[in-house]
Motif scaffolding. Structure first.
Motif, PDB file in Angstrom:
ATOM      1  N   LEU A   1      -9.098  12.033   3.727  1.00  0.00           N
ATOM      2  CA  LEU A   1      -7.801  12.209   4.390  1.00  0.00           C
ATOM      3  C   LEU A   1      -7.880  11.631   5.795  1.00  0.00           C
ATOM      4  N   VAL A   2      -7.732  10.317   5.889  1.00  0.00           N
ATOM      5  CA  VAL A   2      -7.819   9.602   7.163  1.00  0.00           C
ATOM      6  C   VAL A   2      -6.504   8.881   7.402  1.00  0.00           C
ATOM      7  N   GLY A   3      -5.942   9.053   8.585  1.00  0.00           N
ATOM      8  CA  GLY A   3      -4.705   8.375   8.950  1.00  0.00           C
ATOM      9  C   GLY A   3      -4.836   7.703  10.298  1.00  0.00           C
ATOM     10  N   CYS A   4      -4.122   6.598  10.472  1.00  0.00           N
ATOM     11  CA  CYS A   4      -4.124   5.889  11.753  1.00  0.00           C
ATOM     12  C   CYS A   4      -3.162   6.577  12.713  1.00  0.00           C
ATOM     13  N   ASP A   5      -3.572   6.676  13.964  1.00  0.00           N
ATOM     14  CA  ASP A   5      -2.765   7.302  15.009  1.00  0.00           C
ATOM     15  C   ASP A   5      -2.420   6.247  16.046  1.00  0.00           C
ATOM     16  N   GLY A   6      -1.310   5.560  15.820  1.00  0.00           N
ATOM     17  CA  GLY A   6      -0.912   4.518  16.748  1.00  0.00           C
ATOM     18  C   GLY A   6      -1.890   3.361  16.733  1.00  0.00           C
ATOM     19  N   PRO A   7      -1.932   2.578  17.818  1.00  0.00           N
ATOM     20  CA  PRO A   7      -2.816   1.406  17.849  1.00  0.00           C
ATOM     21  C   PRO A   7      -4.235   1.702  18.309  1.00  0.00           C
ATOM     22  N   ASP A   8      -4.524   2.951  18.710  1.00  0.00           N
ATOM     23  CA  ASP A   8      -5.844   3.203  19.302  1.00  0.00           C
ATOM     24  C   ASP A   8      -6.420   4.552  18.922  1.00  0.00           C
ATOM     25  N   GLY A   9      -6.121   5.048  17.734  1.00  0.00           N
ATOM     26  CA  GLY A   9      -6.660   6.352  17.374  1.00  0.00           C
ATOM     27  C   GLY A   9      -6.651   6.602  15.884  1.00  0.00           C
ATOM     28  N   LEU A  10      -7.392   7.640  15.495  1.00  0.00           N
ATOM     29  CA  LEU A  10      -7.479   8.051  14.096  1.00  0.00           C
ATOM     30  C   LEU A  10      -7.365   9.564  14.014  1.00  0.00           C
ATOM     31  N   PHE A  11      -6.798  10.032  12.906  1.00  0.00           N
ATOM     32  CA  PHE A  11      -6.781  11.449  12.565  1.00  0.00           C
ATOM     33  C   PHE A  11      -7.578  11.634  11.281  1.00  0.00           C
ATOM     34  N   LEU A  12      -8.499  12.595  11.279  1.00  0.00           N
ATOM     35  CA  LEU A  12      -9.266  12.934  10.091  1.00  0.00           C
ATOM     36  C   LEU A  12      -9.063  14.414   9.800  1.00  0.00           C
TER      37      LEU A  12
ATOM     38  N   MET B   1       0.794  -1.109   0.000  1.00  0.00           N
ATOM     39  CA  MET B   1       0.000   0.000   0.000  1.00  0.00           C
ATOM     40  C   MET B   1       0.837   1.169   0.000  1.00  0.00           C
ATOM     41  N   THR B   2       0.304   2.398  -1.028  1.00  0.00           N
ATOM     42  CA  THR B   2       1.072   3.622  -1.119  1.00  0.00           C
ATOM     43  C   THR B   2       0.437   4.676  -0.238  1.00  0.00           C
ATOM     44  N   ALA B   3       1.120   5.548   0.518  1.00  0.00           N
ATOM     45  CA  ALA B   3       0.642   6.630   1.364  1.00  0.00           C
ATOM     46  C   ALA B   3       1.122   7.961   0.830  1.00  0.00           C
ATOM     47  N   VAL B   4       0.261   8.985   0.915  1.00  0.00           N
ATOM     48  CA  VAL B   4       0.606  10.332   0.482  1.00  0.00           C
ATOM     49  C   VAL B   4       0.629  11.220   1.710  1.00  0.00           C
ATOM     50  N   SER B   5       1.744  11.850   1.962  1.00  0.00           N
ATOM     51  CA  SER B   5       1.863  12.738   3.108  1.00  0.00           C
ATOM     52  C   SER B   5       1.534  14.158   2.685  1.00  0.00           C
ATOM     53  N   PHE B   6       0.812  14.847   3.523  1.00  0.00           N
ATOM     54  CA  PHE B   6       0.536  16.243   3.242  1.00  0.00           C
ATOM     55  C   PHE B   6       0.720  17.014   4.535  1.00  0.00           C
ATOM     56  N   SER B   7       1.228  18.197   4.439  1.00  0.00           N
ATOM     57  CA  SER B   7       1.472  19.014   5.618  1.00  0.00           C
ATOM     58  C   SER B   7       1.504  20.470   5.215  1.00  0.00           C
ATOM     59  N   GLU B   8       1.376  21.324   6.195  1.00  0.00           N
ATOM     60  CA  GLU B   8       1.477  22.752   5.958  1.00  0.00           C
ATOM     61  C   GLU B   8       2.907  23.182   6.238  1.00  0.00           C
ATOM     62  N   THR B   9       3.431  23.987   5.386  1.00  0.00           N
ATOM     63  CA  THR B   9       4.793  24.457   5.557  1.00  0.00           C
ATOM     64  C   THR B   9       4.785  25.946   5.806  1.00  0.00           C
ATOM     65  N   GLN B  10       5.780  26.421   6.531  1.00  0.00           N
ATOM     66  CA  GLN B  10       5.898  27.831   6.835  1.00  0.00           C
ATOM     67  C   GLN B  10       7.267  28.317   6.381  1.00  0.00           C
ATOM     68  N   PRO B  11       7.344  29.419   5.662  1.00  0.00           N
ATOM     69  CA  PRO B  11       8.644  29.973   5.308  1.00  0.00           C
ATOM     70  C   PRO B  11       9.346  30.501   6.541  1.00  0.00           C
ATOM     71  N   PRO B  12      10.678  30.681   6.474  1.00  0.00           N
ATOM     72  CA  PRO B  12      11.421  31.147   7.651  1.00  0.00           C
ATOM     73  C   PRO B  12      10.884  32.445   8.221  1.00  0.00           C
TER      74      PRO B  12
ATOM     75  N   PRO C   1      -3.766   6.782  -1.504  1.00  0.00           N
ATOM     76  CA  PRO C   1      -3.716   8.046  -2.250  1.00  0.00           C
ATOM     77  C   PRO C   1      -5.111   8.651  -2.376  1.00  0.00           C
ATOM     78  N   VAL C   2      -5.160   9.958  -2.301  1.00  0.00           N
ATOM     79  CA  VAL C   2      -6.429  10.670  -2.396  1.00  0.00           C
ATOM     80  C   VAL C   2      -6.691  11.002  -3.861  1.00  0.00           C
ATOM     81  N   ALA C   3      -7.826  10.566  -4.371  1.00  0.00           N
ATOM     82  CA  ALA C   3      -8.162  10.801  -5.774  1.00  0.00           C
ATOM     83  C   ALA C   3      -8.486  12.273  -6.000  1.00  0.00           C
ATOM     84  N   ASP C   4      -8.024  12.799  -7.140  1.00  0.00           N
ATOM     85  CA  ASP C   4      -8.313  14.190  -7.485  1.00  0.00           C
ATOM     86  C   ASP C   4      -9.750  14.374  -7.958  1.00  0.00           C
ATOM     87  N   ILE C   5     -10.327  13.322  -8.517  1.00  0.00           N
ATOM     88  CA  ILE C   5     -11.672  13.416  -9.086  1.00  0.00           C
ATOM     89  C   ILE C   5     -12.551  12.376  -8.403  1.00  0.00           C
TER      90      ILE C   5
END
Length: 547
Positions: free
Chosen positions: A135-146, A1-12, A273-277
């Protein structure tokens, strides 16, 4: 299985401003990000209760089970790893020895822990969470992030979404708590220490000081050391000098604090992976009939056609997700040999796939939501049809191949792909016709003389016993699979040199012959090795059969 990471970035520059004035900058930088954290502290025991009393045991009015715990071997002793609410009420705690726990609670029901089953259940719950956001990710053995950024309004707002999520988990038999915050770190802390809270960026500075140090998700030894020093609240650390804290406890402590403040981003990795369409429909009444599902798929495909046309693209792989009332999710995929956007053809492919599933298609109490997504698409240019309105013969071939792949499975409909090798058994590989991979080199699919190669090529050459009139000549008699064949006609040789760059300098040359026995059967044989010019005694092999 492939995973796509997404995050917010901040310039210096933005990060420097955030350190100078966190409250002002956090509102500007992360105002759009909304994270729903779900905590499932009793997931192992809930799994056991659901298996014993049914998935709907809570909503069906079944009484709460007695003290229940899971145990596993920890440091050479059987210790409790998970407890239900009744066991916690008796004063038991995780990590306690089984013998000690039974002395405190004689009626304790101890079940061996099964981490693999718990992980499968958490994965199933993550699939269930797709109803709110992809956009759902597993958080350790007992949690989820949405990541519910931008989609809460579809459910009547964040408060309504949170209430709906908790109600559904309760009816599915889970003990859960949840919270919504601008970043995963704060959402995790609120879900476990202030469940039901919905925090905005402006609330971060007010909420953080009152949280316990355990909310920072620090290693147990670091939390214990902080507690011994009297630092029991996050507020005790926020205003403390950073340099001494770093020297004493390492950089991880400050990193956790910065993530909760929103100064450092914390990525969430979706499981798929999150589908664009995509297009989805929530149903007022559950449906379970395959024909009704096919009709809904046709409507969703028609909705996608306009989006695909705007992008000048066509479907190469489509995925249908069916969300059952009981929380189970069924995924069905189809692929295409070339891009398409015709809703009728796409609907036929899913009809073939559903028909192939047959009696294994379990609709349960029905599906309450259907989603059609396009995870893989390619450029599709408009083409002129024939005067009679029909497509070309090639289009008909691809349509047939797509339907066969949908009915039989993509691994059953293959295409030959040339490879960078002139050795016959390595010159071709076979991939699913619906695969995106094309030819890896410019070698034609067939040699210059198509008659020079047999229609059936054995995956590995099989040794035969052969007799030739002269050492370098064709065989006159050969035996293969305990059958003796006398050669009536022979043509050759076709000499194929070894690939010394991959097989080594001692690799042997092959002389191929096309032979026909007295019964009219034709074979493709070769002699490996050259007399007096290459080491060893030449041997004969049969490599293919002509039809």
């Amino acid at each position: 299985m492939t995973a796509v990471s997404f995050s917010e970035t901040q310039p210096p520059a933005t990060r420097a401003e955030a350190q100078a004035d966190p409250a002002r900058t956090l509102l500007r930088v992360q105002a759009e990000r909304r994270i729903l954290a779900i905590a499932l502290p009793s997931l192992p025991t809930d799994r056991i209760s659901r298996a014993r009393a049914g998935h709907w045991w809570r909503s069906a009015g079944h009484p709460e089970p007695g003290p229940l715990a899971c145990a596993e071997n920890i440091k050479g002793a059987m210790r409790l790893s998970a407890l239900n609410r009744a066991a916690c009420a008796r004063g038991l705690r995780p990590g306690q020895g089984v013998a000690e726990a039974r002395a405190i609670c004689p009626d304790l029901d101890v079940v061996p822990a099964d981490p693999a089953a718990d992980a499968r259940l958490l994965e199933a719950l993550a699939d269930w969470g797709d109803r709110y956001t992809p956009l759902v990710g597993c958080d350790g053995p007992d949690g989820l992030f949405l990541d519910i950024s931008g989609c809460a309004h579809l459910f009547g707002g964040e408060r309504a979404l949170l209430a709906d999520c908790m109600a559904r988990l309760f009816h599915l038999g889970f003990e859960a708590s949840a919270a919504i915050a601008p970043n995963p770190a704060l959402a995790w802390a609120l879900a476990r220490h202030h469940p039901g809270r919905i925090a905005t960026p402006a609330d971060i500075a007010k909420i953080m000081p009152g949280l316990p140090v355990a909310a920072l998700r620090l290693p147990s030894e670091v939390s214990a050391a902080l507690s011994r020093l009297g630092l029991k609240r996050v507020g005790d650390l926020v205003d403390a000098p950073r340099a001494p804290l770093t020297r004493r406890f390492g950089r991880e402590l400050l990193g956790r604090i910065d993530r909760m403040k929103g100064l450092d981003s914390e990525p969430i990795s979706p499981r798929r992976p999150v589908a664009d369409i995509m297009s989805e429909r929530r149903l007022g009444e559950p449906v379970s009939d395959i024909d009704a599902i096919g009709e809904l798929v046709g409507r969703l495909a028609a909705n996608l056609k306009e989006t695909l046309a705007e992008r000048g693209a066509g479907v190469r792989r489509a995925e249908l997700r069916l969300f059952r009332v009981d929380g189970a999710v069924r995924r069905i995929e189809v692929g295409t040999a070339r891009p398409l956007r015709d809703p009728a053809r796409l609907c036929r492919l899913f009809a073939e796939r559903l028909a192939s599933i047959g009696e294994d298609f379990d609709a349960g109490f029905g599906f309450e939501m259907i989603r059609l997504s396009v995870p893989v698409f390619e450029t599709l240019s408009d083409a002129q049809a024939d005067f009679d309105g029909r497509g070309t013969d090639k289009a008909g071939f691809h349509d047939l191949a797509d339907r066969l792949a949908a009915r039989l499975g993509p691994a059953r409909v293959l295409q030959p792909i040339p490879r960078d090798s002139h050795i016959p058994e390595r010159a071709m590989t076979h991939l699913p016709l619906t695969s995106r991979k094309g030819p890896t080199c410019a070698v034609p699919l067939a040699p210059a003389s198509a008659a020079a190669r047999p229609l059936r090529l054995l995956s590995r050459p099989e040794p035969v016993t052969a007799v030739a009139a002269v050492p370098e000549g064709p065989p006159v008699i050969f035996s293969w699979r305990n059958a003796r064949h006398r050669v009536g006609r022979a043509e050759g040789p076709e000499r194929i040199a070894a690939e010394w760059w991959s097989e080594g300098e001692d690799a042997l040359t092959r002389d191929y012959y096309r032979v026909e026995d007295e019964a009219g059967r034709r074979y493709w044989l070769f002699r490996e090795g050259l007399y007096e010019r290459e080491p060893g005694t030449p041997r004969w092999f049969l490599h293919g059969l002509f039809v």
